[in-house]
Design a protein around this motif. Structure first.
Motif, PDB file in Angstrom:
ATOM      1  N   ARG A  44      -8.602 -11.157  12.730  1.00  0.00           N
ATOM      2  CA  ARG A  44      -9.557 -10.867  11.661  1.00  0.00           C
ATOM      3  C   ARG A  44      -9.865 -12.186  10.963  1.00  0.00           C
ATOM      4  N   ASP A  45     -11.022 -12.266  10.351  1.00  0.00           N
ATOM      5  CA  ASP A  45     -11.433 -13.493   9.662  1.00  0.00           C
ATOM      6  C   ASP A  45     -10.455 -13.902   8.565  1.00  0.00           C
ATOM      7  N   ASP A  46      -9.836 -12.924   7.896  1.00  0.00           N
ATOM      8  CA  ASP A  46      -8.927 -13.283   6.799  1.00  0.00           C
ATOM      9  C   ASP A  46      -7.551 -13.746   7.292  1.00  0.00           C
ATOM     10  N   LEU A  47      -7.345 -13.818   8.606  1.00  0.00           N
ATOM     11  CA  LEU A  47      -6.106 -14.334   9.173  1.00  0.00           C
ATOM     12  C   LEU A  47      -6.268 -15.747   9.735  1.00  0.00           C
ATOM     13  N   LEU A  48      -7.463 -16.297   9.565  1.00  0.00           N
ATOM     14  CA  LEU A  48      -7.737 -17.627  10.099  1.00  0.00           C
ATOM     15  C   LEU A  48      -7.061 -18.717   9.268  1.00  0.00           C
ATOM     16  N   GLY A  49      -6.580 -19.725   9.963  1.00  0.00           N
ATOM     17  CA  GLY A  49      -6.070 -20.923   9.301  1.00  0.00           C
ATOM     18  C   GLY A  49      -7.117 -22.012   9.404  1.00  0.00           C
ATOM     19  N   ASN A  50      -7.626 -22.209  10.595  1.00  0.00           N
ATOM     20  CA  ASN A  50      -8.698 -23.163  10.834  1.00  0.00           C
ATOM     21  C   ASN A  50      -9.971 -22.338  11.037  1.00  0.00           C
ATOM     22  N   PHE A  51     -10.700 -22.127   9.948  1.00  0.00           N
ATOM     23  CA  PHE A  51     -11.881 -21.257  10.011  1.00  0.00           C
ATOM     24  C   PHE A  51     -13.007 -21.880  10.828  1.00  0.00           C
ATOM     25  N   ALA A  52     -13.070 -23.198  10.884  1.00  0.00           N
ATOM     26  CA  ALA A  52     -14.129 -23.861  11.651  1.00  0.00           C
ATOM     27  C   ALA A  52     -13.944 -23.642  13.148  1.00  0.00           C
ATOM     28  N   GLN A  53     -12.693 -23.532  13.588  1.00  0.00           N
ATOM     29  CA  GLN A  53     -12.402 -23.357  15.016  1.00  0.00           C
ATOM     30  C   GLN A  53     -11.987 -21.925  15.364  1.00  0.00           C
ATOM     31  N   GLY A  54     -11.847 -21.067  14.361  1.00  0.00           N
ATOM     32  CA  GLY A  54     -11.487 -19.673  14.619  1.00  0.00           C
ATOM     33  C   GLY A  54     -10.059 -19.492  15.099  1.00  0.00           C
ATOM     34  N   MET A  55      -9.125 -20.237  14.502  1.00  0.00           N
ATOM     35  CA  MET A  55      -7.733 -20.185  14.947  1.00  0.00           C
ATOM     36  C   MET A  55      -6.853 -19.429  13.952  1.00  0.00           C
ATOM     37  N   LEU A  56      -5.957 -18.626  14.495  1.00  0.00           N
ATOM     38  CA  LEU A  56      -5.005 -17.863  13.705  1.00  0.00           C
ATOM     39  C   LEU A  56      -4.139 -18.813  12.866  1.00  0.00           C
ATOM     40  N   HIS A  57      -3.893 -18.450  11.628  1.00  0.00           N
ATOM     41  CA  HIS A  57      -3.094 -19.262  10.707  1.00  0.00           C
ATOM     42  C   HIS A  57      -1.656 -19.373  11.215  1.00  0.00           C
ATOM     43  N   GLY A  58      -1.089 -20.568  11.136  1.00  0.00           N
ATOM     44  CA  GLY A  58       0.282 -20.798  11.584  1.00  0.00           C
ATOM     45  C   GLY A  58       1.308 -19.967  10.841  1.00  0.00           C
ATOM     46  N   LYS A 107      -0.343 -23.711  21.639  1.00  0.00           N
ATOM     47  CA  LYS A 107      -1.796 -23.740  21.845  1.00  0.00           C
ATOM     48  C   LYS A 107      -2.471 -23.262  20.573  1.00  0.00           C
ATOM     49  N   PRO A 108      -3.726 -23.618  20.395  1.00  0.00           N
ATOM     50  CA  PRO A 108      -4.454 -23.073  19.244  1.00  0.00           C
ATOM     51  C   PRO A 108      -4.465 -21.544  19.294  1.00  0.00           C
ATOM     52  N   GLY A 109      -4.292 -20.922  18.138  1.00  0.00           N
ATOM     53  CA  GLY A 109      -4.247 -19.466  18.047  1.00  0.00           C
ATOM     54  C   GLY A 109      -5.617 -18.840  18.146  1.00  0.00           C
ATOM     55  N   LYS A 110      -6.209 -18.926  19.329  1.00  0.00           N
ATOM     56  CA  LYS A 110      -7.528 -18.333  19.556  1.00  0.00           C
ATOM     57  C   LYS A 110      -7.379 -17.063  20.377  1.00  0.00           C
ATOM     58  N   GLY A 111      -8.148 -16.054  19.985  1.00  0.00           N
ATOM     59  CA  GLY A 111      -8.136 -14.796  20.706  1.00  0.00           C
ATOM     60  C   GLY A 111      -8.656 -13.673  19.844  1.00  0.00           C
ATOM     61  N   ARG A 112      -8.842 -12.538  20.471  1.00  0.00           N
ATOM     62  CA  ARG A 112      -9.279 -11.335  19.754  1.00  0.00           C
ATOM     63  C   ARG A 112      -8.082 -10.488  19.314  1.00  0.00           C
ATOM     64  N   ALA A 113      -6.972 -10.639  20.053  1.00  0.00           N
ATOM     65  CA  ALA A 113      -5.749  -9.899  19.738  1.00  0.00           C
ATOM     66  C   ALA A 113      -4.556 -10.703  20.235  1.00  0.00           C
ATOM     67  N   PHE A 114      -3.405 -10.421  19.641  1.00  0.00           N
ATOM     68  CA  PHE A 114      -2.193 -11.149  19.978  1.00  0.00           C
ATOM     69  C   PHE A 114      -1.043 -10.163  20.159  1.00  0.00           C
ATOM     70  N   ILE A 115      -0.184 -10.452  21.127  1.00  0.00           N
ATOM     71  CA  ILE A 115       0.994  -9.629  21.389  1.00  0.00           C
ATOM     72  C   ILE A 115       2.222 -10.500  21.169  1.00  0.00           C
TER      73      ILE A 115
END
Length: 155
Positions: A44-58, A107-115
């Protein structure tokens, strides 16, 4: 006890509804296997850390791995040291705490879902050790972790 439907229902409710942070980020129980349970997180957008690259927050990654480690320990306890009923087994969750957590971001946290999945490598009387990993929906390993948990009040 780990395969008891009442216990599994309670565990799902605890993870998805009762733990405020897990509820906030939308963590869902995907698998109850006592050898390698899985939790799912939708991006979700509110879980982004790097909003410019769309990466999940560490921090979200670390929290998810910490959470799946706790679930793995609870399921292993239910398998190896079952309590008298499902409610007593769930109370074990409140008797553990993280004492060490190490995360390797691969790796950068990119994806639509994570397991997130975890494996208990040692279940002692006072300390449990766990290895965890987080993958995206394409199976790419995003992060790995290792944790130690204190088991309070265990006999």
């Amino acid at each position: 006890m780990s395969q008891n439907p009442e216990f599994q229902s309670l565990l799902k409710q605890v993870v998805e509804q009762a733990i405020p942070f897990c509820k906030l980020i939308g963590l869902q129980v995907r698998s109850f296997t006592s050898d390698r349970p899985e939790l799912r997180l939708a991006m979700r957008d509110d879980l982004l850390g790097n909003f410019a690259q769309g990466m999940l927050h560490g921090g979200v990654i670390a929290s998810v791995l910490d959470s799946v480690a706790g679930v793995a320990i609870l399921l292993k306890l239910a398998q190896t040291q079952p309590r008298e009923d499902a409610h007593a087994q769930i109370r074990e969750f409140g008797l553990m705490s993280t004492i060490d957590l190490r995360i390797d971001y691969l790796k950068p946290g990119k994806g639509r879902a994570f397991i997130a999945s975890a494996e208990v490598t040692r279940l002692g009387k006072r300390v449990a050790n766990v290895l965890m990993e987080l993958r995206n929906e394409e199976g790419e390993r995003i992060a790995t972790g290792a944790a130690a948990f204190m088991l309070h009040g265990r006999a």
